[in-house]
Design an enzyme around this catalytic site. Sequence first.
Site, PDB file in Angstrom:
ATOM      1  N   ARG A  37      44.467  29.709  39.352  1.00 42.47           N
ATOM      2  CA  ARG A  37      44.140  30.830  38.467  1.00 42.47           C
ATOM      3  C   ARG A  37      44.918  32.096  38.853  1.00 42.47           C
ATOM      4  O   ARG A  37      45.216  32.920  37.992  1.00 42.47           O
ATOM      5  CB  ARG A  37      42.636  31.097  38.479  1.00 42.47           C
ATOM      6  CG  ARG A  37      41.921  30.084  37.602  1.00 42.47           C
ATOM      7  CD  ARG A  37      40.427  30.289  37.589  1.00 42.47           C
ATOM      8  NE  ARG A  37      39.834  29.548  36.489  1.00 42.47           N
ATOM      9  CZ  ARG A  37      38.544  29.258  36.396  1.00 42.47           C
ATOM     10  NH1 ARG A  37      37.711  29.663  37.333  1.00 42.47           N
ATOM     11  NH2 ARG A  37      38.092  28.593  35.366  1.00 42.47           N
ATOM     12  N   LYS A 202      28.240  18.834  33.707  1.00 43.18           N
ATOM     13  CA  LYS A 202      27.449  19.734  32.851  1.00 43.18           C
ATOM     14  C   LYS A 202      27.170  19.052  31.520  1.00 43.18           C
ATOM     15  O   LYS A 202      27.749  19.407  30.485  1.00 43.18           O
ATOM     16  CB  LYS A 202      28.202  21.039  32.622  1.00 43.18           C
ATOM     17  CG  LYS A 202      28.444  21.836  33.893  1.00 43.18           C
ATOM     18  CD  LYS A 202      29.245  23.081  33.575  1.00 43.18           C
ATOM     19  CE  LYS A 202      29.812  23.754  34.804  1.00 43.18           C
ATOM     20  NZ  LYS A 202      31.008  24.539  34.499  1.00 43.18           N
ATOM     21  N   GLY A 360      37.707  23.842  35.147  1.00 37.67           N
ATOM     22  CA  GLY A 360      37.977  24.255  36.519  1.00 37.67           C
ATOM     23  C   GLY A 360      38.034  23.070  37.472  1.00 37.67           C
ATOM     24  O   GLY A 360      38.991  22.923  38.241  1.00 37.67           O
ATOM     25  N   GLY A 384      34.857  25.953  30.021  1.00 35.72           N
ATOM     26  CA  GLY A 384      33.837  26.367  29.058  1.00 35.72           C
ATOM     27  C   GLY A 384      34.477  27.016  27.846  1.00 35.72           C
ATOM     28  O   GLY A 384      34.126  26.727  26.701  1.00 35.72           O
TER      29      GLY A 384
HETATM   30  P1  ADP Z   1      34.879  20.949  34.688  1.00 40.53           P
HETATM   31  O1  ADP Z   1      34.767  22.074  35.694  1.00 40.53           O
HETATM   32  O2  ADP Z   1      36.206  20.266  34.761  1.00 40.53           O
HETATM   33  O3  ADP Z   1      34.519  21.383  33.309  1.00 40.53           O
HETATM   34  P2  ADP Z   1      32.231  19.971  35.390  1.00 40.53           P
HETATM   35  O4  ADP Z   1      31.970  21.251  36.063  1.00 40.53           O
HETATM   36  O5  ADP Z   1      31.442  19.630  34.188  1.00 40.53           O
HETATM   37  O6  ADP Z   1      33.812  19.816  35.100  1.00 40.53           O
HETATM   38  O7  ADP Z   1      31.952  18.752  36.389  1.00 40.53           O
HETATM   39  C1  ADP Z   1      32.644  18.580  37.600  1.00 40.53           C
HETATM   40  C2  ADP Z   1      31.790  17.813  38.571  1.00 40.53           C
HETATM   41  O8  ADP Z   1      31.270  16.637  37.989  1.00 40.53           O
HETATM   42  C3  ADP Z   1      32.536  17.376  39.814  1.00 40.53           C
HETATM   43  O9  ADP Z   1      32.108  18.160  40.888  1.00 40.53           O
HETATM   44  C4  ADP Z   1      32.144  15.898  39.968  1.00 40.53           C
HETATM   45  O10 ADP Z   1      31.798  15.557  41.289  1.00 40.53           O
HETATM   46  C5  ADP Z   1      30.954  15.776  39.044  1.00 40.53           C
HETATM   47  N1  ADP Z   1      30.706  14.392  38.593  1.00 40.53           N
HETATM   48  C6  ADP Z   1      31.543  13.567  37.955  1.00 40.53           C
HETATM   49  N2  ADP Z   1      30.984  12.353  37.760  1.00 40.53           N
HETATM   50  C7  ADP Z   1      29.751  12.420  38.282  1.00 40.53           C
HETATM   51  C8  ADP Z   1      28.674  11.473  38.410  1.00 40.53           C
HETATM   52  N3  ADP Z   1      28.778  10.238  37.962  1.00 40.53           N
HETATM   53  N4  ADP Z   1      27.544  11.906  39.017  1.00 40.53           N
HETATM   54  C9  ADP Z   1      27.444  13.171  39.474  1.00 40.53           C
HETATM   55  N5  ADP Z   1      28.409  14.097  39.400  1.00 40.53           N
HETATM   56  C10 ADP Z   1      29.550  13.718  38.800  1.00 40.53           C
HETATM   57 MG    MG Z   2      33.084  22.935  36.688  1.00 40.08          MG
END
Ligand code: ADP
Ligand code: MG
Length: 407
Positions: A37, A202, A360, A384
Amino acid sequence: MSLRTLESLGSLAGKRVVVRCDLNVPLKDGVITDDGRVQASLPTLNALINQGARVVVISHLGRPKGEPDPQYSLEPVAQRLSELLGKPVVFAGDTVGDAAKEAVDGLQDGDVALLENLRFNPGETSKDDAERAEFAGRLAAFGDAFVSDGFGVVHRKQASVYELAQALPSAAGLLIAAELDVLDRLTENPERPYTVVLGGSKVSDKLGVIGHLLPRVDALCIGGGMLFTFLAAQGHKVGASLLEADQIDTVRSYLAKADELGVEIVLPSDVVVAEAFSADAAHEVRPADDIEGSPWGEKGIGLDIGPETAAVFAAKIAGARTVFWNGPMGVFELAPFAAGTKAVAQALTEVDGLAVVGGGDSAAAVRALGFSDEQFGHISTGGGASLEFLEGKALPGLEALGWEPAS
Ligand code: ADP
Ligand code: MG
């Protein structure tokens, strides 16, 4: 009206320009673990420096509770920013207090100051319009113009994103312009086939985008934490995996809608199930419809998509002309559960067309897994924000810059 660009502000030589960046980097023990970033904010800052503007950078970091909290200080970021810009960055120990005023007053043409974390002040994220406006007014006193370039926060109605853009002559920076360019390409006549891959943790936050995307895509691959809500919606048991039971009905309606539209929702056929949420936990690959058949029964936790699923997703991705991916396929931070995310990232690098990574953690994942930014069409700095854009929502931080959603 369309987005106001930097040029619309005219010559900024000798002017004080407040720049809202998103320097919310991951820190571990005070050390920046991914400076993506900071890197992404350089083009705008360099453009302003080269014009001879007096640059006042503002940002948030983490989620402090409206008061100073040393673990969320931007000081380490000031140092990194200085290294990357190749020039000194004056760091002010407060945001709108005496230290900030002194730093801003001391700027010469082409100089840069970074003010302390915006969220050390309750006005930044206040729900009260007047409180936010008051705080924005204090920030506005530091500038003759405002450049908004924190793409990761444009979906937030916060003082430095929304009210500040109204308090000064304002325009979007180069990062926001570049991010919107890519998002426009995803929404206006994307080349087909168009595959979207969703994962991450999320779940309820991200389900909303599915309803909006379904009529627009050819295939939707579901991995990460949200896959278990889909499996549950199909009547399967998911052990102790991440599950949002109150979303099962919503997911069912999406499955039905996809059927109606002839859009393929690609769900995992196999899952990596572990005894516990840790790197050294025993684990095995299970069929997606028999997660509880593992030795750990209903205590087993699904932490990654399985190899068969990874291969199917990879083929769906590599064969598409447009791909948007948000959310890791598994808990990539733990080595035994990173394979699914790695396979998907690899497939994105092979796309003959536009491959976009948003989010992120997704961006951090591809870098942590050894990929370089250049291997992708675009890595978005805002998960987001990009999802809400794709959902067709109104983004306050963009509307304040003259932008309107396409109807
Ligand atoms: P982004 O920041 O790319 O939008 P999120 O914040 O939604 O993504 O999610 C990222 C997190 O999701 C990571 O820390 C990862 O460990 C977690 N994750 C992925 N698959 C699983 C799972 N099956 N169970 C729990 N956590 C998970
Ligand atoms: Mg995230």
